[in-house]
Design an enzyme around this catalytic site. Structure first.
Site, short mmCIF file in Angstrom:
data_model
loop_
_atom_site.label_atom_id
_atom_site.label_comp_id
_atom_site.label_asym_id
_atom_site.label_seq_id
_atom_site.Cartn_x
_atom_site.Cartn_y
_atom_site.Cartn_z
N LEU A 19 0.83 -1.21 0.00
CA LEU A 19 0.00 0.00 0.00
C LEU A 19 0.86 1.25 0.00
O LEU A 19 1.81 1.37 0.77
CB LEU A 19 -0.92 0.00 1.22
CG LEU A 19 -1.82 1.22 1.42
CD1 LEU A 19 -3.19 0.81 1.98
CD2 LEU A 19 -1.18 2.26 2.36
N LEU A 20 0.50 2.19 -0.87
CA LEU A 20 1.13 3.52 -0.92
C LEU A 20 0.12 4.55 -0.46
O LEU A 20 -1.05 4.46 -0.80
CB LEU A 20 1.59 3.81 -2.35
CG LEU A 20 2.09 5.22 -2.71
CD1 LEU A 20 3.12 5.14 -3.84
CD2 LEU A 20 0.95 6.16 -3.12
N ASN A 21 0.59 5.53 0.33
CA ASN A 21 -0.24 6.72 0.53
C ASN A 21 0.62 7.98 0.54
O ASN A 21 1.50 8.09 -0.32
CB ASN A 21 -1.20 6.60 1.73
CG ASN A 21 -0.57 6.33 3.06
OD1 ASN A 21 0.09 5.31 3.27
ND2 ASN A 21 -0.76 7.23 4.00
N ASP A 22 0.41 8.93 1.40
CA ASP A 22 0.91 10.30 1.29
C ASP A 22 2.31 10.46 0.69
O ASP A 22 3.24 9.77 1.11
CB ASP A 22 0.95 10.95 2.67
CG ASP A 22 -0.33 10.82 3.44
OD1 ASP A 22 -1.29 10.25 2.93
OD2 ASP A 22 -0.36 11.29 4.59
N GLN A 38 4.45 7.26 2.02
CA GLN A 38 4.02 6.24 2.95
C GLN A 38 3.91 4.90 2.23
O GLN A 38 3.41 4.83 1.10
CB GLN A 38 2.66 6.62 3.54
CG GLN A 38 2.69 7.82 4.47
CD GLN A 38 3.22 7.46 5.83
OE1 GLN A 38 2.50 6.98 6.68
NE2 GLN A 38 4.51 7.68 6.05
N TYR A 81 5.24 7.82 10.16
CA TYR A 81 4.15 8.54 9.52
C TYR A 81 4.67 9.74 8.73
O TYR A 81 5.86 10.01 8.70
CB TYR A 81 3.11 8.96 10.56
CG TYR A 81 2.21 7.82 11.02
CD1 TYR A 81 2.49 6.50 10.67
CD2 TYR A 81 1.09 8.05 11.80
CE1 TYR A 81 1.67 5.46 11.09
CE2 TYR A 81 0.27 7.01 12.22
CZ TYR A 81 0.56 5.72 11.86
OH TYR A 81 -0.25 4.69 12.27
N SER A 82 3.78 10.48 8.11
CA SER A 82 4.14 11.46 7.09
C SER A 82 4.94 12.64 7.62
O SER A 82 4.91 12.96 8.81
CB SER A 82 2.88 11.98 6.41
OG SER A 82 2.29 10.98 5.62
N GLU A 196 -4.66 17.48 8.62
CA GLU A 196 -3.49 16.69 8.27
C GLU A 196 -2.65 17.40 7.21
O GLU A 196 -3.11 18.30 6.51
CB GLU A 196 -3.92 15.31 7.73
CG GLU A 196 -4.57 14.43 8.78
CD GLU A 196 -4.68 12.98 8.33
OE1 GLU A 196 -4.22 12.10 9.08
OE2 GLU A 196 -5.22 12.74 7.23
#
Length: 457
Positions: A19-22, A38, A81-82, A196
């Protein structure tokens, strides 16, 4: 598992698996552009967060480097985290939030830094300051920049103890000792329950405060996504406070899938990436790529400009180097074009806009223009409910151009050279379907279609 041609993205940054995010830590360092993000390399759930890493010499062709930061210390043992990046004294600094779940179940967060001399191996410096009083453990996503007087500033998203969103600002002279100066934007409004991924864009005319508030109620055609990303304009004072009005908050992207954007300065330009997702948990679990062992992508890089009182987002000019074969022609009354591949760019420039029109991309995404209201509406089929859903924007200027970056399962539509942008994911198993229909409605103009090359490895 292998990525299928039906869904794989070949000129966007995606995870090789997991999984990829920010987007995180964006920086230009020692001749290369660095994009971190992320990443859960162990699955497609929001767990086990590390920082993935990709590098490029041209902002177009990307090489994945693997894990840059992973949980290893008491202050980040349950997730990296980011956060943002900064270059100083020929070193690359990364700022991030360490997530901790104590043995008694209490959750904590720490704002941390790591430093590198080569851009690949990072030494963790540990927490930067104590957790602020008056705030829940939801304090995260530090972003750092340096002002013209040589001061360093850090802003971080936060939730006050009354469960309303906020952003805190800190000041430093050396990137290690930080002083909290309170709220970045003084306000008493309940504008969502958490802010955020705060960011700052600075132009000659004004400053722009970007953040992603969670928990906004839908208001007409605004705030229709589960969480929002947007901005307000104003000025940063010498005391580090942002003077602007929450009531003027505007969404950055009018599409379905855009969240947690981050910018950086390079070569005199402001460049931004976003996370191409704004889904509910239920919709995320239903994304077809989960069955292939991966999920999500970053947007294309965008150059951000302030033009005639409008924040515009333009696809980087370097992306033109991806163009292979192309065709050009005139708009007819009813046209059907065949995309050269599932990686394509389509540009329509209108010379006469006499009435409404409708486009259908791959029999899945529909774009409608209403001339009377000067509005653009984008429809797609929701892959969870199989129902049609839409996003709509009223344009500031009369429609003159649509520039569309099309992939097998993503679409980014730039309107009037970035006056508005619609980003979205869509999922169509049929890889043969490559048609684009235009019901022109008496409008005239030119169309260009290019095949784009694969550029992420």
């Amino acid at each position: 598992m292998n990525k299928s041609d039906a869904y794989n993205l070949k000129y966007h940054i995606t995870p090789p698996y997991g999984l990829l995010n920010d987007p995180n830590g964006l920086a230009f360092f020692k001749g290369q552009y660095h994009v971190f993000h992320q990443w859960n390399p162990g699955g497609t759930e929001h767990r086990n967060k590390c920082w993935g890493h990709a590098v490029s010499s041209d902002l177009v062709h990307w090489h994945r480097k693997g894990i840059a930061l992973e949980p290893s210390e008491w202050y980040d043992k349950d997730g990296i985290y980011s956060g943002g990046g900064a270059v100083h004294n020929d070193k690359l600094y990364l700022f991030y939030t360490g997530n901790v779940v104590r043995a008694d179940g209490v959750k904590e967060s720490y704002q941390c830094a790591a430093v590198s001399e080569d851009g690949e191996s990072f030494y963790k410096m540990g927490p930067l300051f104590e957790h602020p009083t008056g705030y829940t453990r939801h304090v995260r996503d530090p972003k750092v920049w340096k002002d013209q007087r040589g001061n360093w500033w850090l802003i971080v998203g936060a939730q006050r103890e009354d469960l309303t969103g906020d952003t805190l600002v800190y000041k430093s002279e050396d990137l290690s000792s930080w002083t909290c100066l309170g709220s970045f934007l003084e306000h008493d409004d309940a504008f969502g329950f958490m802010w955020e991924c705060p960011d700052v864009l600075q132009f000659l005319e004004n400053d722009v405060f970007v953040f992603s508030p969670q928990g906004l109620s839908e208001a007409g055609e605004n705030y229709k996504n589960p969480n929002q990303s947007g901005y307000i304009t104003g000025k940063i004072t010498e005391t580090g406070k942002f003077e602007g009005k929450l009531s003027e908050f505007k969404e950055l992207d009018r599409g379905f899938d855009f969240y947690a954007p981050q910018s950086f300065e390079a070569g005199g330009r402001t460049i931004m990436f976003g996370w191409m997702s704004a889904m509910t948990e239920e919709a995320e679990r239903a994304v077809p790529t989960v069955q292939e062992g991966w999920i999500h992508a970053l947007t294309l890089p965008r150059e951000i400009e302030w033009t005639d009182g409008v924040l515009v987002q333009k696809p980087l000019r370097e992306l033109q180097s991806l163009r292979l074969d192309g065709i050009q022609g005139d708009i007819q009354q009813n046209d059907v074009w065949l995309l050269p591949s599932l990686q394509a760019e389509l540009i329509i420039r209108f010379s006469k806009l006499a009435g409404n029109f409708r486009m259908v991309v791959r029999d899945t995404v529909q774009i409608e223009y209403d001339r009377e209201h000067n509005s653009l509406t984008v429809w797609r089929t929701n892959w969870l409910t199989n129902e049609q859903e839409y996003r709509k924007a009223v344009l500031t200027h009369r429609l003159s151009e649509l520039q569309m970056f099309i992939e097998s399962s993503s679409l980014e539509v730039f309107v009037n050279e970035g006056e508005e942008v619609f980003s979205l994911r869509y999922f169509l198993e049929d890889i043969v379907q490559r048609s684009v229909l235009l019901e022109a409605g008496g409008n005239e103009g030119k169309v260009s279609i290019y095949q784009l090359q694969e550029c992420v490895e």
